[in-house]
Design an enzyme around this catalytic site. Structure first.
Site, PDB file in Angstrom:
ATOM      1  N   TRP A 254      37.163  41.763  25.023  1.00  0.00           N
ATOM      2  CA  TRP A 254      38.477  41.102  24.930  1.00  0.00           C
ATOM      3  C   TRP A 254      38.301  39.841  24.090  1.00  0.00           C
ATOM      4  O   TRP A 254      37.405  39.038  24.371  1.00  0.00           O
ATOM      5  CB  TRP A 254      38.952  40.780  26.345  1.00  0.00           C
ATOM      6  CG  TRP A 254      40.259  40.045  26.424  1.00  0.00           C
ATOM      7  CD1 TRP A 254      41.435  40.383  25.812  1.00  0.00           C
ATOM      8  CD2 TRP A 254      40.528  38.857  27.193  1.00  0.00           C
ATOM      9  NE1 TRP A 254      42.411  39.486  26.144  1.00  0.00           N
ATOM     10  CE2 TRP A 254      41.886  38.545  26.990  1.00  0.00           C
ATOM     11  CE3 TRP A 254      39.763  38.046  28.031  1.00  0.00           C
ATOM     12  CZ2 TRP A 254      42.497  37.452  27.601  1.00  0.00           C
ATOM     13  CZ3 TRP A 254      40.368  36.960  28.631  1.00  0.00           C
ATOM     14  CH2 TRP A 254      41.721  36.668  28.426  1.00  0.00           C
TER      15      TRP A 254
ATOM     16  N   ASP B  66      34.130  40.235  35.030  1.00  0.00           N
ATOM     17  CA  ASP B  66      35.546  40.045  34.752  1.00  0.00           C
ATOM     18  C   ASP B  66      36.290  41.266  35.281  1.00  0.00           C
ATOM     19  O   ASP B  66      36.080  42.391  34.815  1.00  0.00           O
ATOM     20  CB  ASP B  66      35.755  39.891  33.230  1.00  0.00           C
ATOM     21  CG  ASP B  66      37.209  39.587  32.885  1.00  0.00           C
ATOM     22  OD1 ASP B  66      38.071  39.599  33.791  1.00  0.00           O
ATOM     23  OD2 ASP B  66      37.494  39.342  31.697  1.00  0.00           O
TER      24      ASP B  66
ATOM     25  N   LYS C 105      47.917  42.436  36.007  1.00  0.00           N
ATOM     26  CA  LYS C 105      48.215  43.831  35.701  1.00  0.00           C
ATOM     27  C   LYS C 105      48.470  44.651  36.964  1.00  0.00           C
ATOM     28  O   LYS C 105      49.464  45.350  37.065  1.00  0.00           O
ATOM     29  CB  LYS C 105      47.073  44.462  34.892  1.00  0.00           C
ATOM     30  CG  LYS C 105      47.209  44.296  33.409  1.00  0.00           C
ATOM     31  CD  LYS C 105      47.066  42.889  32.873  1.00  0.00           C
ATOM     32  CE  LYS C 105      45.637  42.390  32.954  1.00  0.00           C
ATOM     33  NZ  LYS C 105      45.464  41.061  32.329  1.00  0.00           N
TER      34      LYS C 105
HETATM   35  N1  PLA Z   1      40.079  39.623  31.116  1.00  0.00           N
HETATM   36  C1  PLA Z   1      40.391  40.712  30.400  1.00  0.00           C
HETATM   37  C2  PLA Z   1      39.312  41.692  30.112  1.00  0.00           C
HETATM   38  C3  PLA Z   1      41.699  40.916  29.954  1.00  0.00           C
HETATM   39  O1  PLA Z   1      41.964  42.007  29.246  1.00  0.00           O
HETATM   40  C4  PLA Z   1      42.691  39.966  30.226  1.00  0.00           C
HETATM   41  C5  PLA Z   1      44.103  40.141  29.740  1.00  0.00           C
HETATM   42  C6  PLA Z   1      42.316  38.852  30.991  1.00  0.00           C
HETATM   43  C7  PLA Z   1      41.004  38.709  31.417  1.00  0.00           C
HETATM   44  C8  PLA Z   1      43.252  37.743  31.355  1.00  0.00           C
HETATM   45  O2  PLA Z   1      44.392  38.079  31.960  1.00  0.00           O
HETATM   46  P1  PLA Z   1      45.277  37.036  32.748  1.00  0.00           P
HETATM   47  O3  PLA Z   1      44.819  35.661  32.408  1.00  0.00           O
HETATM   48  O4  PLA Z   1      46.660  37.293  32.302  1.00  0.00           O
HETATM   49  O5  PLA Z   1      45.044  37.357  34.179  1.00  0.00           O
HETATM   50  N2  PLA Z   1      44.273  40.854  28.535  1.00  0.00           N
HETATM   51  C9  PLA Z   1      45.605  41.196  28.024  1.00  0.00           C
HETATM   52  C10 PLA Z   1      46.477  39.995  27.781  1.00  0.00           C
HETATM   53  C11 PLA Z   1      46.337  42.100  28.990  1.00  0.00           C
HETATM   54  C12 PLA Z   1      45.850  38.883  27.007  1.00  0.00           C
HETATM   55  O6  PLA Z   1      45.310  39.105  25.920  1.00  0.00           O
HETATM   56  O7  PLA Z   1      45.906  37.761  27.527  1.00  0.00           O
HETATM   57  C13 PLA Z   1      45.373  41.983  26.715  1.00  0.00           C
HETATM   58  O8  PLA Z   1      46.355  42.437  26.112  1.00  0.00           O
HETATM   59  O9  PLA Z   1      44.213  42.167  26.346  1.00  0.00           O
END
Ligand code: PLA
Length: 440
Positions: free
Chosen positions: A170, A251, A287
């Protein structure tokens, strides 16, 4: 640019040589219009930053007026009509909480303790009772907030500053940990040829990392690849982590989305905790409870003893106090209400299963149209092999650019699509567009 130096002698004499010199330098030597009474002269030294690779897409999408546009960028669940979905269990909990006429007082620095207890019990499963007296938990500003607390704790107290993240991961992981001054290192994870896990590469990289490095692992439903280790592979990862004395940061942003079952998604968490690996866990309820904007998460640290836990918690409070003082109250109340009410909790589990099932059926539909109807010459098995919210399609940055420019279909540059944005009305349009851009 030395013209600034001559401006130092002001009537008040309050502007220093240095300040004026810097301003003159920033403006390429042009000092006209300077208010010499003030030390600060504007943000001329702040460069324009790039848009966020994920949230930037949502902004572009909003501006697009094409009726058939599709947003497959952010991982936010949509129902089969393409609408955001507020879980009925969340609606019920909210209505019940409203009836209680609660106050809006501050939470403690570590947040709603009863929420944290339920959240960690859910993540550590059967292991929870044997570790609870040395587990420190704090409500966090969703998953990102939990990662932020981890990063700050590492930077303040952990001896090694090297954090190993999967390639790919991510995108925000890099931002969070480099902001805290940590050195970002990568371990191999995804093999683009097999479109599966490069377990040999991963184990080899983790073995070669200096002892006591920090290793960030996705507990389940890896983002962006949708590829998780098997149980046997997790056991191999544990072996290397223990041999090397690495610190594990798990995570867990998608509990329930990998298998459709909360308990089944706790394999990694339980494995590391039951083997007493020093670890942090970052949970998000964005989510799985659909509480995205409510920012509900939990940070927890498995320490060696109750005495160590007490010291850790004292420092965690200091860190939170200086960062945001205490976390927000509303979302945690909703999550706690659901977690503590057996009927509602069962209903919620059903709703998560429903979301996971709809995602699986969209994977099947997309693959089937590409392979059976459109007779694509490429293999699309990975669409149904991969799990969780995302599919790592293998589309190139050029193909991604064509999809957005010519078809108004938006996804991240790395070819990741959020399957949750697909529905029965747009899946054919999407499949046809993917087929066209991959046919040349
Ligand atoms: N860790 C991972 C692996 C994630 O994909 C995301 C969210 C988070 C943490 C953090 O989420 P939160 O702070 O909202 O609890 N990833 C999303 C959104 C869903 C984003 O980029 O923030 C994504 O589209 O990858």
């Amino acid at each position: 640019m030395f013209s600034g130096a001559s401006l130092v002698k002001t009537s008040t004499g309050r502007v220093t040589n240095k300040a004026v010199f810097q301003y003159a330098f920033m403006n390429g030597g042009k000092t006209a219009g300077l208010n010499l009474q003030r030390g600060f002269q504007g943000w001329a030294n702040v460069p324009m930053g790039p848009p966020d690779p994920i949230f930037g897409i949502s902004e572009t999408f909003k501006k697009d007026s094409f009726p058939k546009k599709i947003n497959l960028g952010v991982g936010a669940y949509r129902d089969d009509t393409g609408k955001p979905y507020v879980l009925p269990s969340v609606r019920t909990a909210e209505a019940e909480i409203l009836k209680q006429d609660l106050d809006k007082e501050y939470l403690p620095m570590t947040g709603d303790n009863s929420f944290c207890e339920e959240a960690t019990r859910m993540a550590y499963g059967d292991v929870y009772d044997s570790i609870s007296n040395r587990l420190v938990a704090a409500q966090s500003v969703s998953g990102t907030g939990a990662l932020l607390l981890s990063s700050r704790f590492f930077s303040k107290f952990y001896p090694s500053k090297d954090i190993y993240i999967s390639n790919p991961t991510w995108g925000n992981h890099k931002n969070v940990f480099s902001n805290a001054g940590l050195n970002i290192k990568e371990y191999r994870y995804y093999n683009p040829i097999t479109k599966g896990l490069d377990i040999e590469g991963m184990l080899s990289d983790l073995s070669q990392a200096p002892n006591s490095s920090i290793v960030l692992l996705h507990a389940c439903a890896h983002n962006p690849t949708g590829v998780d280790p098997t149980h046997a592979q997790w056991n191999d990862i544990l072996r290397v982590v223990r041999d090397k004395g690495h610190f594990v940061l798990l995570d867990m942003a998608y509990q329930g989305f990998a298998s459709g079952d909360f308990a089944r998604d706790t394999y990694a968490t339980q494995l590391f905790a039951s083997n007493n690996v020093p670890m942090f866990l970052c949970q998000s309820f964005a989510k799985n409870m659909g509480l995205y904007g409510e920012r509900v998460g939990c940070f927890s640290s498995l320490t060696a003893s109750p005495e160590e836990a007490a010291r850790f918690e004292s420092q965690l409070k200091i860190l939170v106090r200086a960062s945001y003082s205490n976390p927000p109250v509303h979302g945690a109340r909703i999550a706690r209400f659901i977690l503590k009410n057996n009927d509602l909790r069962a209903q919620w589990a059903g709703e998560v299963k429903g979301m996971a099932s709809r995602i699986i059926s969209m994977r099947q539909a997309l693959r089937s149209i590409l392979e059976n109807d459109l007779k694509s010459k490429h293999g699309w098995k990975h669409i149904t092999d991969q799990i969780g919210m995302f599919c790592y399609t293998g589309l190139t940055p050029e193909q991604v650019a064509t999809l957005s420019r010519d078809y108004h279909i938006y996804l991240t540059k790395n070819g990741r699509i959020s399957i949750a944005g697909i529905n029965t009305s747009n899946v054919r349009y999407l499949a046809e567009a993917i087929h066209t851009v991959t046919s040349n």
